[in-house]
Design a protein around this motif. Structure first.
Motif, PDB file in Angstrom:
ATOM      1  N   HIS A  22       0.867  -1.176   0.000  1.00 56.17           N
ATOM      2  CA  HIS A  22       0.000   0.000   0.000  1.00 56.17           C
ATOM      3  C   HIS A  22       0.904   1.227   0.000  1.00 56.17           C
ATOM      4  O   HIS A  22       1.492   1.582   1.022  1.00 56.17           O
ATOM      5  CB  HIS A  22      -0.906  -0.008   1.241  1.00 56.17           C
ATOM      6  CG  HIS A  22      -1.946   1.055   1.229  1.00 56.17           C
ATOM      7  ND1 HIS A  22      -1.903   2.145   2.084  1.00 56.17           N
ATOM      8  CD2 HIS A  22      -3.060   1.210   0.464  1.00 56.17           C
ATOM      9  CE1 HIS A  22      -2.949   2.905   1.857  1.00 56.17           C
ATOM     10  NE2 HIS A  22      -3.661   2.384   0.880  1.00 56.17           N
ATOM     11  N   LEU A  23       1.029   1.870  -1.152  1.00 60.49           N
ATOM     12  CA  LEU A  23       2.035   2.907  -1.330  1.00 60.49           C
ATOM     13  C   LEU A  23       1.904   4.074  -0.343  1.00 60.49           C
ATOM     14  O   LEU A  23       2.930   4.534   0.187  1.00 60.49           O
ATOM     15  CB  LEU A  23       1.999   3.423  -2.779  1.00 60.49           C
ATOM     16  CG  LEU A  23       2.482   2.424  -3.833  1.00 60.49           C
ATOM     17  CD1 LEU A  23       2.422   3.045  -5.221  1.00 60.49           C
ATOM     18  CD2 LEU A  23       3.892   1.951  -3.526  1.00 60.49           C
ATOM     19  N   PRO A  24       0.697   4.594  -0.062  1.00 61.41           N
ATOM     20  CA  PRO A  24       0.625   5.693   0.915  1.00 61.41           C
ATOM     21  C   PRO A  24       1.156   5.296   2.296  1.00 61.41           C
ATOM     22  O   PRO A  24       1.880   6.065   2.935  1.00 61.41           O
ATOM     23  CB  PRO A  24      -0.871   6.017   0.966  1.00 61.41           C
ATOM     24  CG  PRO A  24      -1.400   5.592  -0.364  1.00 61.41           C
ATOM     25  CD  PRO A  24      -0.626   4.363  -0.695  1.00 61.41           C
ATOM     26  N   SER A  25       0.808   4.089   2.747  1.00 60.48           N
ATOM     27  CA  SER A  25       1.294   3.637   4.057  1.00 60.48           C
ATOM     28  C   SER A  25       2.796   3.417   4.037  1.00 60.48           C
ATOM     29  O   SER A  25       3.510   3.778   4.989  1.00 60.48           O
ATOM     30  CB  SER A  25       0.581   2.335   4.463  1.00 60.48           C
ATOM     31  OG  SER A  25      -0.805   2.532   4.588  1.00 60.48           O
ATOM     32  N   LEU A  26       3.298   2.829   2.947  1.00 62.39           N
ATOM     33  CA  LEU A  26       4.733   2.593   2.830  1.00 62.39           C
ATOM     34  C   LEU A  26       5.490   3.914   2.792  1.00 62.39           C
ATOM     35  O   LEU A  26       6.558   4.046   3.402  1.00 62.39           O
ATOM     36  CB  LEU A  26       5.027   1.782   1.572  1.00 62.39           C
ATOM     37  CG  LEU A  26       6.501   1.428   1.312  1.00 62.39           C
ATOM     38  CD1 LEU A  26       7.058   0.604   2.457  1.00 62.39           C
ATOM     39  CD2 LEU A  26       6.645   0.690  -0.013  1.00 62.39           C
ATOM     40  N   ALA A  27       4.922   4.912   2.103  1.00 63.35           N
ATOM     41  CA  ALA A  27       5.573   6.217   2.030  1.00 63.35           C
ATOM     42  C   ALA A  27       5.681   6.851   3.411  1.00 63.35           C
ATOM     43  O   ALA A  27       6.725   7.417   3.763  1.00 63.35           O
ATOM     44  CB  ALA A  27       4.786   7.133   1.088  1.00 63.35           C
ATOM     45  N   VAL A  28       4.614   6.742   4.205  1.00 61.31           N
ATOM     46  CA  VAL A  28       4.656   7.285   5.567  1.00 61.31           C
ATOM     47  C   VAL A  28       5.721   6.574   6.388  1.00 61.31           C
ATOM     48  O   VAL A  28       6.467   7.205   7.147  1.00 61.31           O
ATOM     49  CB  VAL A  28       3.273   7.164   6.238  1.00 61.31           C
ATOM     50  CG1 VAL A  28       3.366   7.487   7.726  1.00 61.31           C
ATOM     51  CG2 VAL A  28       2.280   8.094   5.574  1.00 61.31           C
ATOM     52  N   LEU A  29       5.800   5.258   6.242  1.00 62.90           N
ATOM     53  CA  LEU A  29       6.801   4.495   6.983  1.00 62.90           C
ATOM     54  C   LEU A  29       8.209   4.936   6.600  1.00 62.90           C
ATOM     55  O   LEU A  29       9.063   5.163   7.471  1.00 62.90           O
ATOM     56  CB  LEU A  29       6.617   3.008   6.718  1.00 62.90           C
ATOM     57  CG  LEU A  29       7.634   2.068   7.376  1.00 62.90           C
ATOM     58  CD1 LEU A  29       7.543   2.153   8.884  1.00 62.90           C
ATOM     59  CD2 LEU A  29       7.406   0.631   6.908  1.00 62.90           C
ATOM     60  N   LEU A  30       8.467   5.095   5.300  1.00 61.38           N
ATOM     61  CA  LEU A  30       9.795   5.484   4.845  1.00 61.38           C
ATOM     62  C   LEU A  30      10.145   6.901   5.302  1.00 61.38           C
ATOM     63  O   LEU A  30      11.282   7.160   5.726  1.00 61.38           O
ATOM     64  CB  LEU A  30       9.864   5.381   3.320  1.00 61.38           C
ATOM     65  CG  LEU A  30       9.792   3.961   2.748  1.00 61.38           C
ATOM     66  CD1 LEU A  30       9.728   4.008   1.232  1.00 61.38           C
ATOM     67  CD2 LEU A  30      10.988   3.133   3.200  1.00 61.38           C
ATOM     68  N   VAL A  31       9.171   7.807   5.216  1.00 62.41           N
ATOM     69  CA  VAL A  31       9.419   9.185   5.666  1.00 62.41           C
ATOM     70  C   VAL A  31       9.709   9.207   7.164  1.00 62.41           C
ATOM     71  O   VAL A  31      10.617   9.912   7.624  1.00 62.41           O
ATOM     72  CB  VAL A  31       8.220  10.087   5.328  1.00 62.41           C
ATOM     73  CG1 VAL A  31       8.345  11.427   6.038  1.00 62.41           C
ATOM     74  CG2 VAL A  31       8.130  10.301   3.824  1.00 62.41           C
ATOM     75  N   THR A  32       8.939   8.425   7.919  1.00 63.33           N
ATOM     76  CA  THR A  32       9.161   8.366   9.366  1.00 63.33           C
ATOM     77  C   THR A  32      10.556   7.851   9.688  1.00 63.33           C
ATOM     78  O   THR A  32      11.261   8.403  10.546  1.00 63.33           O
ATOM     79  CB  THR A  32       8.111   7.464  10.032  1.00 63.33           C
ATOM     80  OG1 THR A  32       6.808   7.980   9.756  1.00 63.33           O
ATOM     81  CG2 THR A  32       8.321   7.386  11.539  1.00 63.33           C
ATOM     82  N   MET A  33      10.959   6.803   8.976  1.00 59.30           N
ATOM     83  CA  MET A  33      12.295   6.263   9.202  1.00 59.30           C
ATOM     84  C   MET A  33      13.371   7.270   8.809  1.00 59.30           C
ATOM     85  O   MET A  33      14.403   7.400   9.487  1.00 59.30           O
ATOM     86  CB  MET A  33      12.463   4.967   8.406  1.00 59.30           C
ATOM     87  CG  MET A  33      11.581   3.826   8.870  1.00 59.30           C
ATOM     88  SD  MET A  33      11.875   3.377  10.595  1.00 59.30           S
ATOM     89  CE  MET A  33      13.595   2.880  10.532  1.00 59.30           C
ATOM     90  N   ALA A  34      13.135   8.020   7.720  1.00 57.27           N
ATOM     91  CA  ALA A  34      14.108   9.016   7.288  1.00 57.27           C
ATOM     92  C   ALA A  34      14.236  10.134   8.328  1.00 57.27           C
ATOM     93  O   ALA A  34      15.339  10.598   8.637  1.00 57.27           O
ATOM     94  CB  ALA A  34      13.700   9.591   5.939  1.00 57.27           C
ATOM     95  N   LEU A  35      13.085  10.559   8.890  1.00 58.23           N
ATOM     96  CA  LEU A  35      13.114  11.596   9.911  1.00 58.23           C
ATOM     97  C   LEU A  35      13.818  11.104  11.176  1.00 58.23           C
ATOM     98  O   LEU A  35      14.583  11.846  11.808  1.00 58.23           O
ATOM     99  CB  LEU A  35      11.686  12.048  10.245  1.00 58.23           C
ATOM    100  CG  LEU A  35      10.964  12.816   9.136  1.00 58.23           C
ATOM    101  CD1 LEU A  35       9.515  13.071   9.534  1.00 58.23           C
ATOM    102  CD2 LEU A  35      11.676  14.138   8.849  1.00 58.23           C
ATOM    103  N   MET A  36      13.551   9.855  11.537  1.00 54.23           N
ATOM    104  CA  MET A  36      14.219   9.287  12.706  1.00 54.23           C
ATOM    105  C   MET A  36      15.727   9.226  12.486  1.00 54.23           C
ATOM    106  O   MET A  36      16.522   9.522  13.388  1.00 54.23           O
ATOM    107  CB  MET A  36      13.660   7.896  13.001  1.00 54.23           C
ATOM    108  CG  MET A  36      12.220   7.891  13.505  1.00 54.23           C
ATOM    109  SD  MET A  36      11.530   6.230  13.640  1.00 54.23           S
ATOM    110  CE  MET A  36      12.639   5.503  14.833  1.00 54.23           C
ATOM    111  N   ARG A  37      16.105   8.845  11.281  1.00 59.22           N
ATOM    112  CA  ARG A  37      17.526   8.752  10.959  1.00 59.22           C
ATOM    113  C   ARG A  37      18.169  10.134  10.988  1.00 59.22           C
ATOM    114  O   ARG A  37      19.280  10.315  11.507  1.00 59.22           O
ATOM    115  CB  ARG A  37      17.698   8.119   9.587  1.00 59.22           C
ATOM    116  CG  ARG A  37      19.148   7.984   9.129  1.00 59.22           C
ATOM    117  CD  ARG A  37      19.201   7.307   7.770  1.00 59.22           C
ATOM    118  NE  ARG A  37      20.569   7.235   7.287  1.00 59.22           N
ATOM    119  CZ  ARG A  37      21.188   8.224   6.632  1.00 59.22           C
ATOM    120  NH1 ARG A  37      20.540   9.357   6.422  1.00 59.22           N
ATOM    121  NH2 ARG A  37      22.417   8.081   6.221  1.00 59.22           N
TER     122      ARG A  37
END
Length: 207
Positions: free
Chosen positions: A178-193
């Protein structure tokens, strides 16, 4: 061949996001499903896909009325607490498409917490202290549902009944599809990083 730093950073973000998703999937067992009878507890009627959006608009009013009740009973408290717990499991309704997208991994759990809110309101209509306000709110919601034709808009979870005896979790494994959910996950991980890089560097410099 040397890879550009930006490519390496994106690859690292994807790796950590995938690792987090794998950990979530392996730690989560399947819950719910319209083919299985609901477990013991206070039974919660199903909610159509169209009704979700209407109840979501009134959920704050329902909870506000519930919070003003000083005389409660076990059924009221089970519905109230279960709805809040279910809302938390559904990441507070913040994931994109959780209400309107049937394919969202968060759509079923959204059905659950909104169905619980509707059941809580119906129960408050039987409580002497809340009856008048609850029935007035039900009247407003019913009128809104008729105007929007909410009862006729169905999805795969529209016939699923719920129970305070079980929590419906998001379908974590479907997030990668599910691209919208995956995008949120990736953005969250990028912000955490990024936060880790900034604050980690400051902390290392302070030592």
């Amino acid at each position: 061949m040397r890879w550009p730093p930006r490519f390496l950073a994106l690859a690292a973000d994807f790796f950590w996001a995938t690792a987090l998703l794998v950990m979530l999937v392996t730690s989560v067992q399947a819950h719910g499903g319209s083919s299985a009878p609901p477990p013991p507890g206070v039974q919660i009627p199903s909610l159509t896909h169209g009704q979700m959006a209407v109840i979501a608009r009134y959920r704050g009013d329902i909870l506000d009325l519930a919070q003003r009740q000083t005389v409660t009973d076990p059924t009221f408290r089970r519905l109230y607490n279960h709805g809040n717990l279910q809302f938390t499991y559904c990441l507070w309704g913040l994931m994109p498409g959780s209400l309107g997208d049937e394919e969202s991994p968060f759509n079923e759990c959204s059905h659950a917490y909104l169905a619980t809110a509707k059941a809580l309101l119906a129960y408050m209509a039987t409580m002497p202290a809340a009856e008048r306000q609850a029935k007035a709110l039900i009247s407003d919601i019913d009128a809104d549902m008729v105007r929007s034709g909410a009862s006729w808009i169905l999805c795969q979870f529209s016939g699923e009944a719920f129970s305070t005896g079980a929590v419906i979790e998001p379908r974590w494994r479907d997030m990668v599809f599910h691209l919208p959910s995956l995008a949120v996950l990736l953005v969250t991980m990028a912000l955490m990083r990024a936060a880790w890089s900034i604050f980690g560097a400051k902390r290392a410099g302070a030592v």
